[in-house]
Design a protein around this motif. Structure first.
Motif, mmCIF file in Angstrom:
data_model
loop_
_atom_site.group_PDB
_atom_site.id
_atom_site.type_symbol
_atom_site.label_atom_id
_atom_site.label_comp_id
_atom_site.label_asym_id
_atom_site.label_seq_id
_atom_site.Cartn_x
_atom_site.Cartn_y
_atom_site.Cartn_z
ATOM 1 N N SER A 71 1.174 2.404 3.293
ATOM 2 C CA SER A 71 0.730 2.198 1.061
ATOM 3 C C SER A 71 0.996 1.491 0.529
ATOM 4 C CB SER A 71 0.713 3.793 1.296
ATOM 5 O OG SER A 71 1.870 4.592 0.396
ATOM 6 N N LEU A 72 2.377 1.279 1.189
ATOM 7 C CA LEU A 72 3.242 0.584 -0.109
ATOM 8 C C LEU A 72 2.560 -0.792 0.553
ATOM 9 C CD1 LEU A 72 6.749 1.579 -0.067
ATOM 10 C CD2 LEU A 72 5.788 1.361 -2.373
ATOM 11 N N THR A 73 2.042 -1.618 1.710
ATOM 12 C CA THR A 73 1.980 -2.713 2.069
ATOM 13 C C THR A 73 0.313 -3.310 1.583
ATOM 14 O OG1 THR A 73 2.186 -2.260 4.193
ATOM 15 C CG2 THR A 73 4.157 -2.791 2.766
ATOM 16 N N GLY A 74 -0.032 -1.719 1.910
ATOM 17 C CA GLY A 74 -1.705 -2.331 2.006
ATOM 18 C C GLY A 74 -2.372 -1.934 3.247
ATOM 19 N N GLY A 75 -0.961 -1.833 4.240
ATOM 20 C CA GLY A 75 -1.850 -1.855 5.451
ATOM 21 C C GLY A 75 -1.854 -0.474 6.367
ATOM 22 N N THR A 76 -2.630 -0.573 7.713
ATOM 23 C CA THR A 76 -2.776 1.010 8.094
ATOM 24 C C THR A 76 -2.792 1.144 9.141
ATOM 25 O OG1 THR A 76 -5.405 -0.084 7.374
ATOM 26 C CG2 THR A 76 -4.937 1.651 9.200
ATOM 27 N N GLU A 92 -6.852 -7.732 9.187
ATOM 28 C CA GLU A 92 -7.098 -7.281 8.280
ATOM 29 C C GLU A 92 -6.478 -5.751 8.399
ATOM 30 O OE1 GLU A 92 -11.399 -6.261 9.906
ATOM 31 O OE2 GLU A 92 -9.865 -8.366 9.578
ATOM 32 N N TRP A 93 -5.937 -5.105 9.105
ATOM 33 C CA TRP A 93 -5.419 -3.938 9.309
ATOM 34 C C TRP A 93 -3.462 -4.068 8.196
ATOM 35 C CZ3 TRP A 93 -6.555 -0.877 14.093
ATOM 36 C CH2 TRP A 93 -8.044 -0.676 14.310
ATOM 37 N N CYS A 94 -3.028 -5.439 8.843
ATOM 38 C CA CYS A 94 -1.733 -5.575 8.749
ATOM 39 C C CYS A 94 -1.686 -5.742 6.855
ATOM 40 C CB CYS A 94 -1.569 -6.866 9.234
ATOM 41 S SG CYS A 94 -1.481 -7.470 10.918
ATOM 42 N N GLY A 95 -0.214 -4.892 6.969
ATOM 43 C CA GLY A 95 0.199 -4.782 5.508
ATOM 44 C C GLY A 95 1.308 -6.086 5.491
ATOM 45 N N LYS A 96 1.156 -6.919 3.345
ATOM 46 C CA LYS A 96 1.663 -7.872 3.212
ATOM 47 C C LYS A 96 2.860 -7.883 2.618
ATOM 48 C CE LYS A 96 -2.959 -9.994 3.465
ATOM 49 N NZ LYS A 96 -3.707 -9.521 4.081
ATOM 50 N N ALA A 97 3.936 -8.845 2.223
ATOM 51 C CA ALA A 97 4.885 -8.369 1.413
ATOM 52 C C ALA A 97 5.058 -9.861 1.268
ATOM 53 C CB ALA A 97 5.853 -8.004 2.209
ATOM 54 N N GLU A 98 6.024 -10.054 0.212
ATOM 55 C CA GLU A 98 6.701 -11.450 0.107
ATOM 56 C C GLU A 98 7.454 -11.200 0.411
ATOM 57 O OE1 GLU A 98 7.586 -11.504 -4.420
ATOM 58 O OE2 GLU A 98 6.192 -10.988 -4.890
ATOM 59 N N LYS A 99 8.558 -10.972 1.364
ATOM 60 C CA LYS A 99 9.683 -10.716 2.108
ATOM 61 C C LYS A 99 9.792 -9.488 2.551
ATOM 62 C CE LYS A 99 14.256 -13.075 1.338
ATOM 63 N NZ LYS A 99 15.323 -13.722 0.057
ATOM 64 N N VAL A 100 10.727 -10.134 4.064
ATOM 65 C CA VAL A 100 11.210 -9.144 4.260
ATOM 66 C C VAL A 100 12.462 -8.915 5.146
ATOM 67 C CG1 VAL A 100 10.747 -7.171 6.316
ATOM 68 C CG2 VAL A 100 9.192 -7.624 4.989
ATOM 69 N N PRO A 114 0.278 -3.071 -2.139
ATOM 70 C CA PRO A 114 0.270 -1.677 -2.376
ATOM 71 C C PRO A 114 -1.417 -1.610 -2.356
ATOM 72 C CG PRO A 114 1.551 -1.404 -4.198
ATOM 73 C CD PRO A 114 0.907 -3.490 -3.919
ATOM 74 N N SER A 115 -1.405 -0.103 -1.051
ATOM 75 C CA SER A 115 -2.889 0.415 -1.100
ATOM 76 C C SER A 115 -3.177 1.123 -2.534
ATOM 77 C CB SER A 115 -2.956 0.480 -0.090
ATOM 78 O OG SER A 115 -2.524 1.740 0.025
ATOM 79 N N GLU A 116 -4.886 1.358 -2.341
ATOM 80 C CA GLU A 116 -4.878 2.315 -3.886
ATOM 81 C C GLU A 116 -4.550 3.749 -3.216
ATOM 82 O OE1 GLU A 116 -9.254 2.113 -3.608
ATOM 83 O OE2 GLU A 116 -9.717 -0.527 -4.484
ATOM 84 N N ALA A 117 -3.802 3.685 -2.456
ATOM 85 C CA ALA A 117 -3.916 5.157 -1.907
ATOM 86 C C ALA A 117 -2.595 5.339 -1.807
ATOM 87 C CB ALA A 117 -4.112 5.437 -0.209
ATOM 88 N N LEU A 118 -2.456 4.297 -3.135
ATOM 89 C CA LEU A 118 -0.355 4.385 -3.681
ATOM 90 C C LEU A 118 -0.459 6.028 -4.236
ATOM 91 C CD1 LEU A 118 2.890 3.761 -3.280
ATOM 92 C CD2 LEU A 118 2.271 2.398 -5.064
ATOM 93 N N GLN A 119 -0.976 5.410 -5.292
ATOM 94 C CA GLN A 119 -0.592 6.717 -6.671
ATOM 95 C C GLN A 119 -1.607 8.281 -5.847
ATOM 96 O OE1 GLN A 119 1.070 6.327 -9.073
ATOM 97 N NE2 GLN A 119 1.380 4.350 -9.035
ATOM 98 N N ALA A 120 -1.799 7.932 -5.029
ATOM 99 C CA ALA A 120 -2.855 9.630 -4.740
ATOM 100 C C ALA A 120 -1.099 10.230 -3.759
ATOM 101 C CB ALA A 120 -4.038 9.746 -3.910
#
Length: 228
Positions: A71-76, A92-100, A114-120
């Protein structure tokens, strides 16, 4: 799950290669055998910049951790329980981040998308916190909530001598504890203002005067007089 065979990762690696991105982070129960050897070779050749990280938890906590990261990275989360296979994963299942940043013992994901599910997910954890009666479970939920709301930071303190270090360390610990208490219990105006404002809602005149005293004394100390 554990990643052990080339067949599990061939499809997703090809998908990622088509996207033009060479930076890949795997989070799994374990990565070993032929899959690990293949990833190491690709890393050494410069085809991909790859890091593999073990899930730090087990059982139910491990699943919660993966879904929180997703949910933090928009991944699955590629879950066998949901009938999903790693060998059929899409880019498209992969999450994304600026840096790891990965070290021997830590993995820090910075600037996730973040994905749309983060707030939920955040709301769900808060609801569980309100109904939980287990102190251990509450601690776990609070840790997860801090991660999801960006409430984690690292403060590095350094000095020239041990005595200076200990003195400064205690000051930082006091400041951190005060901040954590304020976040949990709420924040009021300082300088006697909160007590001063409360005095107008108190019927007992002696008690009301006592509540105003700290603020009035500060006014006197500042040369403004008591009648303000």
């Amino acid at each position: 799950r554990k990643i052990s065979t080339n067949e599990q990762i061939t499809s997703i690696m090809n998908e990622i290669a088509k996207s033009g991105n060479i930076n890949v982070l795997f989070i799994a129960d374990d990565v070993d055998s032929l899959a690990l050897a293949s990833l190491i070779i690709n890393h050494q050749r410069g085809t991909f910049n790859i890091a593999c990280v073990k899930n730090p938890y087990t059982a139910g906590r491990a699943k919660d951790f993966l879904f929180d990261i997703a949910s933090l990275t928009g991944g699955t989360v590629i879950s066998e329980e949901a009938g999903m296979k790693l060998s059929e994963a899409k880019a498209e299942w992969c999450g994304k981040a600026e840096k790891v940043v990965v070290t021997k013992d830590t993995c820090t994901i910075i600037g996730g998308v973040p994905s749309e599910a983060l707030q939920a997910r955040i709301s769900s954890i808060k609801d569980k916190l309100d109904t939980s009666i287990s102190e251990y479970e509450k601690g776990t939920l609070e840790d997860r909530l801090a991660c999801l709301t960006g409430g984690i930071g690292v403060i590095r303190v350094g000095t020239y001598t041990d005595s200076d270090f200990n003195a400064k360390k205690y000051k930082f610990e006091n400041a951190i504890n005060a901040t954590q208490s304020a976040l949990e219990e709420g924040i009021v105006a300082g300088g006697g203002v909160a007590l001063f404002n409360t005095s107008f809602r108190v019927e007992d005149k002696m008690f009301a005067k006592a509540l105003k005293t700290p603020f009035n004394q500060m006014a006197v100390n500042a040369g403004m007089g008591e009648d303000i």
